[in-house]
Design a protein around this motif. Sequence first.
Motif, PDB file in Angstrom:
ATOM      1  N   ILE A 190      35.898  47.796  32.741  1.00 29.36           N
ATOM      2  CA  ILE A 190      36.131  46.748  33.734  1.00 29.36           C
ATOM      3  C   ILE A 190      37.184  45.816  33.154  1.00 29.36           C
ATOM      4  CG2 ILE A 190      35.125  44.822  35.009  1.00 29.36           C
ATOM      5  CD1 ILE A 190      32.438  46.297  34.896  1.00 29.36           C
ATOM      6  N   VAL A 191      38.308  45.686  33.855  1.00 32.03           N
ATOM      7  CA  VAL A 191      39.443  44.921  33.328  1.00 32.03           C
ATOM      8  C   VAL A 191      39.879  43.869  34.343  1.00 32.03           C
ATOM      9  CG1 VAL A 191      40.256  46.810  31.896  1.00 32.03           C
ATOM     10  CG2 VAL A 191      41.104  46.607  34.234  1.00 32.03           C
ATOM     11  N   ILE A 192      40.442  42.791  33.851  1.00 33.13           N
ATOM     12  CA  ILE A 192      41.018  41.754  34.710  1.00 33.13           C
ATOM     13  C   ILE A 192      42.284  42.299  35.371  1.00 33.13           C
ATOM     14  CG2 ILE A 192      42.242  39.540  34.709  1.00 33.13           C
ATOM     15  CD1 ILE A 192      39.405  38.993  34.578  1.00 33.13           C
ATOM     16  N   ASP A 193      42.427  42.047  36.665  1.00 31.33           N
ATOM     17  CA  ASP A 193      43.639  42.454  37.372  1.00 31.33           C
ATOM     18  C   ASP A 193      44.701  41.383  37.156  1.00 31.33           C
ATOM     19  OD1 ASP A 193      45.643  43.160  39.126  1.00 31.33           O
ATOM     20  OD2 ASP A 193      44.277  43.785  40.713  1.00 31.33           O
ATOM     21  N   SER A 194      45.662  41.685  36.309  1.00 30.51           N
ATOM     22  CA  SER A 194      46.693  40.709  35.955  1.00 30.51           C
ATOM     23  C   SER A 194      47.798  40.621  36.989  1.00 30.51           C
ATOM     24  CB  SER A 194      47.316  41.074  34.604  1.00 30.51           C
ATOM     25  OG  SER A 194      47.874  42.376  34.651  1.00 30.51           O
ATOM     26  N   THR A 195      47.787  41.518  37.992  1.00 29.79           N
ATOM     27  CA  THR A 195      48.852  41.515  39.007  1.00 29.79           C
ATOM     28  C   THR A 195      48.518  40.646  40.200  1.00 29.79           C
ATOM     29  OG1 THR A 195      47.954  43.447  40.167  1.00 29.79           O
ATOM     30  CG2 THR A 195      49.480  43.859  38.343  1.00 29.79           C
ATOM     31  N   THR A 196      47.267  40.205  40.321  1.00 30.64           N
ATOM     32  CA  THR A 196      46.833  39.391  41.458  1.00 30.64           C
ATOM     33  C   THR A 196      46.523  37.982  40.976  1.00 30.64           C
ATOM     34  OG1 THR A 196      45.852  41.368  42.442  1.00 30.64           O
ATOM     35  CG2 THR A 196      45.229  39.247  43.394  1.00 30.64           C
ATOM     36  N   PHE A 197      47.109  36.985  41.648  1.00 31.75           N
ATOM     37  CA  PHE A 197      46.946  35.603  41.218  1.00 31.75           C
ATOM     38  C   PHE A 197      46.321  34.776  42.340  1.00 31.75           C
ATOM     39  CE2 PHE A 197      50.566  37.423  39.000  1.00 31.75           C
ATOM     40  CZ  PHE A 197      50.254  37.150  37.677  1.00 31.75           C
ATOM     41  N   ASP A 198      45.355  33.969  41.981  1.00 35.90           N
ATOM     42  CA  ASP A 198      44.723  33.058  42.926  1.00 35.90           C
ATOM     43  C   ASP A 198      44.083  31.935  42.120  1.00 35.90           C
ATOM     44  OD1 ASP A 198      42.460  31.957  44.694  1.00 35.90           O
ATOM     45  OD2 ASP A 198      43.516  33.289  46.079  1.00 35.90           O
ATOM     46  N   ASP A 199      44.248  30.710  42.585  1.00 34.50           N
ATOM     47  CA  ASP A 199      43.724  29.568  41.838  1.00 34.50           C
ATOM     48  C   ASP A 199      42.204  29.552  41.785  1.00 34.50           C
ATOM     49  OD1 ASP A 199      46.261  28.663  41.346  1.00 34.50           O
ATOM     50  OD2 ASP A 199      46.319  27.337  43.100  1.00 34.50           O
ATOM     51  N   ASN A 200      41.562  30.181  42.776  1.00 35.72           N
ATOM     52  CA  ASN A 200      40.113  30.089  42.862  1.00 35.72           C
ATOM     53  C   ASN A 200      39.403  31.377  42.451  1.00 35.72           C
ATOM     54  OD1 ASN A 200      37.546  28.999  43.546  1.00 35.72           O
ATOM     55  ND2 ASN A 200      37.633  30.048  45.514  1.00 35.72           N
ATOM     56  N   PHE A 201      40.120  32.493  42.429  1.00 39.65           N
ATOM     57  CA  PHE A 201      39.453  33.767  42.193  1.00 39.65           C
ATOM     58  C   PHE A 201      40.004  34.486  40.963  1.00 39.65           C
ATOM     59  CE2 PHE A 201      38.562  33.112  46.675  1.00 39.65           C
ATOM     60  CZ  PHE A 201      37.250  33.548  46.799  1.00 39.65           C
ATOM     61  N   LYS A 202      39.110  35.198  40.303  1.00 35.81           N
ATOM     62  CA  LYS A 202      39.491  36.183  39.303  1.00 35.81           C
ATOM     63  C   LYS A 202      39.177  37.559  39.898  1.00 35.81           C
ATOM     64  CE  LYS A 202      38.771  33.548  35.018  1.00 35.81           C
ATOM     65  NZ  LYS A 202      38.019  33.507  33.741  1.00 35.81           N
ATOM     66  N   PHE A 203      40.084  38.501  39.704  1.00 43.55           N
ATOM     67  CA  PHE A 203      39.912  39.817  40.271  1.00 43.55           C
ATOM     68  C   PHE A 203      39.711  40.842  39.159  1.00 43.55           C
ATOM     69  CE2 PHE A 203      42.317  37.259  43.237  1.00 43.55           C
ATOM     70  CZ  PHE A 203      41.677  37.515  44.440  1.00 43.55           C
ATOM     71  N   TYR A 204      38.735  41.717  39.375  1.00 46.78           N
ATOM     72  CA  TYR A 204      38.385  42.717  38.367  1.00 46.78           C
ATOM     73  C   TYR A 204      38.618  44.125  38.912  1.00 46.78           C
ATOM     74  CZ  TYR A 204      36.057  38.870  35.950  1.00 46.78           C
ATOM     75  OH  TYR A 204      35.795  37.678  35.310  1.00 46.78           O
ATOM     76  N   ASP A 205      39.104  45.006  38.033  1.00 41.86           N
ATOM     77  CA  ASP A 205      39.361  46.394  38.388  1.00 41.86           C
ATOM     78  C   ASP A 205      38.506  47.322  37.553  1.00 41.86           C
ATOM     79  OD1 ASP A 205      41.357  45.676  40.201  1.00 41.86           O
ATOM     80  OD2 ASP A 205      42.921  45.753  38.676  1.00 41.86           O
ATOM     81  N   PHE A 206      38.244  48.506  38.110  1.00 44.48           N
ATOM     82  CA  PHE A 206      37.704  49.608  37.326  1.00 44.48           C
ATOM     83  C   PHE A 206      38.876  50.415  36.776  1.00 44.48           C
ATOM     84  CE2 PHE A 206      33.720  49.586  40.070  1.00 44.48           C
ATOM     85  CZ  PHE A 206      32.904  49.126  39.050  1.00 44.48           C
ATOM     86  N   LEU A 207      38.823  50.769  35.512  1.00 46.69           N
ATOM     87  CA  LEU A 207      39.772  51.702  34.922  1.00 46.69           C
ATOM     88  C   LEU A 207      38.985  52.960  34.563  1.00 46.69           C
ATOM     89  CD1 LEU A 207      42.521  52.481  33.917  1.00 46.69           C
ATOM     90  CD2 LEU A 207      42.074  51.254  31.789  1.00 46.69           C
ATOM     91  N   ILE A 208      39.180  53.997  35.369  1.00 48.10           N
ATOM     92  CA  ILE A 208      38.415  55.231  35.237  1.00 48.10           C
ATOM     93  C   ILE A 208      39.210  56.250  34.426  1.00 48.10           C
ATOM     94  CG2 ILE A 208      37.274  57.107  36.491  1.00 48.10           C
ATOM     95  CD1 ILE A 208      36.077  54.357  37.024  1.00 48.10           C
ATOM     96  N   SER A 209      38.539  57.002  33.589  1.00 43.63           N
ATOM     97  CA  SER A 209      39.156  58.138  32.907  1.00 43.63           C
ATOM     98  C   SER A 209      38.189  59.311  32.960  1.00 43.63           C
ATOM     99  CB  SER A 209      39.505  57.796  31.463  1.00 43.63           C
ATOM    100  OG  SER A 209      38.337  57.536  30.707  1.00 43.63           O
ATOM    101  N   LEU A 210      38.741  60.504  33.090  1.00 47.92           N
ATOM    102  CA  LEU A 210      37.937  61.721  33.111  1.00 47.92           C
ATOM    103  C   LEU A 210      38.820  62.911  32.752  1.00 47.92           C
ATOM    104  CD1 LEU A 210      38.827  63.205  35.986  1.00 47.92           C
ATOM    105  CD2 LEU A 210      37.281  61.520  36.947  1.00 47.92           C
ATOM    106  N   GLN A 211      38.191  64.042  32.493  1.00 47.78           N
ATOM    107  CA  GLN A 211      38.921  65.272  32.185  1.00 47.78           C
ATOM    108  C   GLN A 211      38.634  66.309  33.250  1.00 47.78           C
ATOM    109  OE1 GLN A 211      38.439  66.884  28.271  1.00 47.78           O
ATOM    110  NE2 GLN A 211      39.322  65.103  27.251  1.00 47.78           N
TER     111      GLN A 211
END
Length: 529
Positions: A231-252
């Motif tokens: 679970i990583v912070i989405d650094s491409t989305t900016f908002d004064d009130n919100f923090k946005f989180y992404d899933f970073l999935i990996s698989l084979q």
Amino acid sequence: MLFIFLTTNFMIGQSKDSTLQKLIDNKLVEQKDVKNFENYKEKIKTQSNASYLYGLFQSEYKNLTGHLYSELGSYFSFEETKLNDIEQKKVNQELTDYLSKLQKCELINDKQFHEYQTKIDANIYVCKIQFILEIMTQSFKAEYMAVEKLKAFADQLKDKGIVSSQFENLVTSIDNGKIENPIDFLSYCNNTVVINEKDYSNEPEIFLELIHKKTGSIIPELAFTDFNFKIVIDSTTFDDNFKFYDFLISLQSNGKNYKQKSFYRSYSLTKNTYSNSKIDSQEYYQIFNKILVDVKSPYRLHEIKTYNDDKLNEEAFGIMALTKEQEKMLHETNLYIIPSYENFKNKPTSIQIEKAIEEYTKTGLFSSLTTSQINQAKEKIAEQDNNDFNEILSAFPNIIYSYDTELANLEDPYAELIKEFAKISYNEFKPTNISNSFDIEKGKKTTLKFKLGTKSYSKIFKIDNDWIDSDFFAFVKAVVSENKLKGQFYELFTDGQDAQVIYLTTEQYDYLRAQKLLIFADQWQMEEE
């Protein structure tokens, strides 16, 4: 959804002028309002009970509010309305009288009459608008889900191979009234799963792999192992009130590693709360489409949104593997299964991406980048959906400059562009004393000035609202040529109003173009889809 569908898809049926006369006789439509009523009704492209109920609803809504109801921008909430016993009794009597008139006009049958009367007696409704809205909506649904239409659609699904072994069961279910909502079709379709978020734990450690396993079970080529996530912070989305989180999935899968970044949830700083989403239904499955590209499969996974009557079901969605021809049929039909649009072009495979990066390195494109910058770009490429080689190279910093031809900077836009062009030129194009005064409100022209070496340059550009002057790029290229720099700026192909520029030597340009490792502005890549 049903309103929009009925106003765009049904053909005009048999005439029902006698119905309008019955509405007038029963005083549901006043003679003076007939013209307006017919205008409302004609928005529904079929002469059916639903069209007359729609006309009645719009008439009542306008009488109440002074304007017409818009299916795209009007909302009702009756939950907060409470009536006392006397008020409820009065409403019930009004609705009973109205229901009787609808039956006399043959807009509802005996079964419907008794069903709605039972609801009236149970004090379900608090006003006439609420009552007519439900009758109209159910009439739309009955017309939308009519047996003959469902069977015709089932035949189309069979013809395109979307339904095969379950076809007879589907027809039987239609005859028995078991196809009550469009989502019910998905149970009979090939290569399809339905994801209902309520069926899963709220903990990503539990639900995330399970959802991916169910999605990957659609076709054998999507089998995978070694599932991991962060679970990583989405650094491409900016908002004064919100923090946005992404899933970073990996698989084979099939001996290769795959990654995908997609939205998880947001956090409100002021409310100290998280959003309730479990997964981004529009993005998470793209990791499987990367696999399908690599194995040269004719299929792509598609999201299928589901509805409960007229409302989007945000907790359940379908994922379906479709060929390009199957996707096209469903979009042209625009009926019960409407898939997301997916890219069937020959997107770069994992091996092609690796080879392209090797070629970029050999040509010296990364000579000014650090090892860390190159590795970070490779990670970004692995996580994103790469439609072409331009997107791949764009992941590396200070190689390609992208900008909107509708200028964002309205103070000194051409000065900013010149500075950005300089950044991607490996310090060969080094203008100084850059100035550009831009007044979109008062000026008709603007002047860009700068020095390059010992030469001074000045160019007047026209101000056309906030659009860039088309002469700008040609002017920069002419300056570069005049100064005999090692390279030149080239425009890359974009499919929109944005622009992309890269600085290349003649050798780099010739090689990258010949090897089709970039798409330039004068090229329209017509790959076999």
